[in-house]
Design an enzyme around this catalytic site. Structure first.
Site, PDB file in Angstrom:
ATOM      1  N   HIS A 136      -3.491   9.713  -2.572  1.00  0.00           N
ATOM      2  CA  HIS A 136      -2.925   8.946  -3.687  1.00  0.00           C
ATOM      3  C   HIS A 136      -4.013   8.075  -4.297  1.00  0.00           C
ATOM      4  CE1 HIS A 136       1.528   9.476  -2.942  1.00  0.00           C
ATOM      5  NE2 HIS A 136       0.995  10.041  -1.878  1.00  0.00           N
ATOM      6  N   TYR A 138       6.507  -0.006  -4.473  1.00  0.00           N
ATOM      7  CA  TYR A 138       7.052  -1.259  -3.931  1.00  0.00           C
ATOM      8  C   TYR A 138       7.903  -1.916  -5.015  1.00  0.00           C
ATOM      9  CZ  TYR A 138       3.269  -1.024  -0.392  1.00  0.00           C
ATOM     10  OH  TYR A 138       2.427  -0.661   0.623  1.00  0.00           O
ATOM     11  N   PRO A 196       4.404  -5.100   7.542  1.00  0.00           N
ATOM     12  CA  PRO A 196       3.978  -3.792   7.041  1.00  0.00           C
ATOM     13  C   PRO A 196       3.754  -3.725   5.524  1.00  0.00           C
ATOM     14  CG  PRO A 196       6.277  -3.732   7.746  1.00  0.00           C
ATOM     15  CD  PRO A 196       5.754  -5.066   8.137  1.00  0.00           C
ATOM     16  N   LYS A 213      -1.309  -2.274   6.680  1.00  0.00           N
ATOM     17  CA  LYS A 213      -2.608  -2.554   7.295  1.00  0.00           C
ATOM     18  C   LYS A 213      -2.670  -2.357   8.808  1.00  0.00           C
ATOM     19  CE  LYS A 213      -4.791  -3.944   3.613  1.00  0.00           C
ATOM     20  NZ  LYS A 213      -5.712  -2.989   3.020  1.00  0.00           N
ATOM     21  N   TYR A 258      -5.990  -3.839  -1.216  1.00  0.00           N
ATOM     22  CA  TYR A 258      -5.108  -2.787  -0.692  1.00  0.00           C
ATOM     23  C   TYR A 258      -5.933  -1.648  -0.092  1.00  0.00           C
ATOM     24  CZ  TYR A 258      -0.900  -0.008  -0.193  1.00  0.00           C
ATOM     25  OH  TYR A 258       0.139   0.708   0.342  1.00  0.00           O
TER      26      TYR A 258
END
Ligand code: RFL
Ligand code: PHB
Length: 396
Positions: free
Chosen positions: A72, A203, A295, A299, A387
């Site tokens: 991705h 998200y 979560p 990570k 990220y």
């Protein structure tokens, strides 16, 4: 029994470490409390940073991940009543991440351990660590009970890879340990279903609470929703889950979610936790044994991989050249990366969840932060960098 390194725990940290040590010709014995079936039935992480992908390739267990894992370019963030935006890690940093389930990584690591005849002893009860504190005449060894028989393995080092509830961290004297903890006032309900996933890991922040749509394969999806801490899986039959999930996404994304019978459900609390130092004498901690992150930033598994990378490199230097400098620097180096990911996970948790105690001021500040992220390419690039995860530090 005698070996160079005893590894406590056969989660991803323990099995990655034994595989990495093997590539350097270093022997290890892995002791696991559960059965192999139990370890392989746990459904957890899915998002692998490019550094984790590199570690798995370097230790020779990436063949299936390279075939079945899905690359991705970034993640999508949605919030109530507004447009979504895409945090593009590939555009910002040239780095993609791979979605490949932790359960599959465990299968690949067990298969590699079997191929090389690695001892992974399951059902080890009453594991106790001895002689690792460097006292006079101390000789590291580990005792345990298996099939009703007491056993002992002598070793030079012990790697505590036994997760948050393990015995290793608690074996370090309380006066030496410093613990930092933040417990969040909600949990995540996780649901696996054999349905087509959304194209992006997405998200969502919504007044009803956080939601996440993730990916396992073209026909397997993983979803999460924020739920009150006291909720149990039984509180969330499928008939309640699907409408609630869809209500938390913008209408176009909700319409693209396919419903189907769930094949697994679990509820996990959210916590940030760090225990310092990560080394005491001949005992070294890796992964969830030393730190837990919520979560939200994906990570936890990635930190387990970076700890293993640093510790494996340090042990290889010790056995190759009798140079202890990297072992001495392990805790500080690992903790720099840990705290960076702890901060990112805490930031994303605050950004994306609805907190019961939030005042109108807090809520407004959260919305302004989301507006800023949506409108600023600089803010998105900064989030993309966090990220995607930090690169590993060089050895010297
Ligand atoms: P594990 O996986 O907990 O493995 C520890 C092993 O040690 C064994 N053990 C013992 N063995 C012998 N004697 C004892 N006394 C023992 N006590 C325990 C246990 O049985 C177990 O087999 O820790 P490890 O290896 O450090 O791996 C850490 C990861 O599992 C964890 O950080 C991730 O799953 C966190 N996580 C995520 N991480 C990511 O990087 N990306 C994600 O997308 C992501 N999503 C998640 C997650 C964790 C979740 N839950 C359930 C907490 C999503 C969820 C819902
Ligand atoms: C997952 O796919 O399980 C997953 C993805 C992103 C997260 C956490 C879990 O932040």
């Amino acid at each position: 029994m005698k070996t160079q390194v005893v590894i406590v725990g056969s989660g991803p940290a323990g099995l990655m470490l034994s595989q990495l040590l093997h590539t350097h010709g270093i022997d290890s014995v892995v002791l696991e409390r559960q059965t192999r079936e139990h370890v392989l039935s746990r459904i957890r992480a899915g998002v692998l940073e490019s550094t984790t992908v590199d570690v798995l390739r370097q230790i020779g267990v990436a063949e299936r991940m390279d075939r079945e894992g899905h690359a991705h370019d970034g993640v999508r963030i949605a919030w109530a009543g507004r447009d979504t935006f895409f945090v593009d890690t590939h555009k910002a940093l040239g780095r993609r991440f791979v979605v490949y389930g932790q359960t599959s990584i465990q299968e690949d690591l067990y298969a590699a351990a079997d191929r090389r005849g690695q001892p992974v002893l399951d059902r080890c009860e009453d594991v106790v660590l001895h002689g690792f504190d460097g006292g006079p005449g101390a000789r590291p060894h580990v005792t345990f009970v298996r099939d009703g028989r007491s056993q002992r393995v002598d070793c030079e080092f012990i790697a505590g890879c036994d997760g948050f509830h393990g015995v290793s961290r608690r074996s370090i004297p309380e006066g030496v340990r410093r613990e930092y903890e933040k417990v969040y006032p909600f949990g995540w309900l996780g649901v696996m279903a054999r349905v087509r996933p959304l194209p992006d890991v997405t998200y969502a922040n919504h007044p009803r609470g956080f939601a996440l749509a993730s990916y396992r394969s073209q026909v397997l999806s993983r979803f999460y929703i924020q739920v009150p801490l006291e909720h149990k899986v039984e509180d969330w039959p499928d008939e309640r889950f699907w409408p609630e999930l869809k209500a938390r996404f913008p209408a176009d994304l909700a319409a693209a979610i396919t419903e189907g019978p769930s094949i697994e459900k679990s509820v996990a609390p959210l916590r940030s936790f760090v225990s310092e130092p990560m080394r005491h004498g001949a005992l070294f901690l890796c992964g969830d044994a030393a730190h837990i992150v919520p979560p939200t930033g994906a990570k936890g598994l990635n930190l387990a991989a970076s700890d293993v990378f640093y510790l494996g490199r340090a042990l290889a230097r010790w056995y190759g050249r009798r140079d202890a400098s990297q072992l001495d620097g392990y805790s500080a180096m690992a903790l720099r990366r840990v705290w960076s990911s702890v901060r990112t996970s805490w930031y994303l948790t605050n950004l994306l969840h609805r907190f019961p105690h939030f005042s109108e001021f807090d809520q407004k500040a959260q919305e302004v932060e989301l507006d800023y992220l949506k409108s600023s390419a600089y803010a998105q690039a900064a989030l993309a960098e966090q990220y995607a995860g930090l690169p590993f530090e060089a050895a010297d």
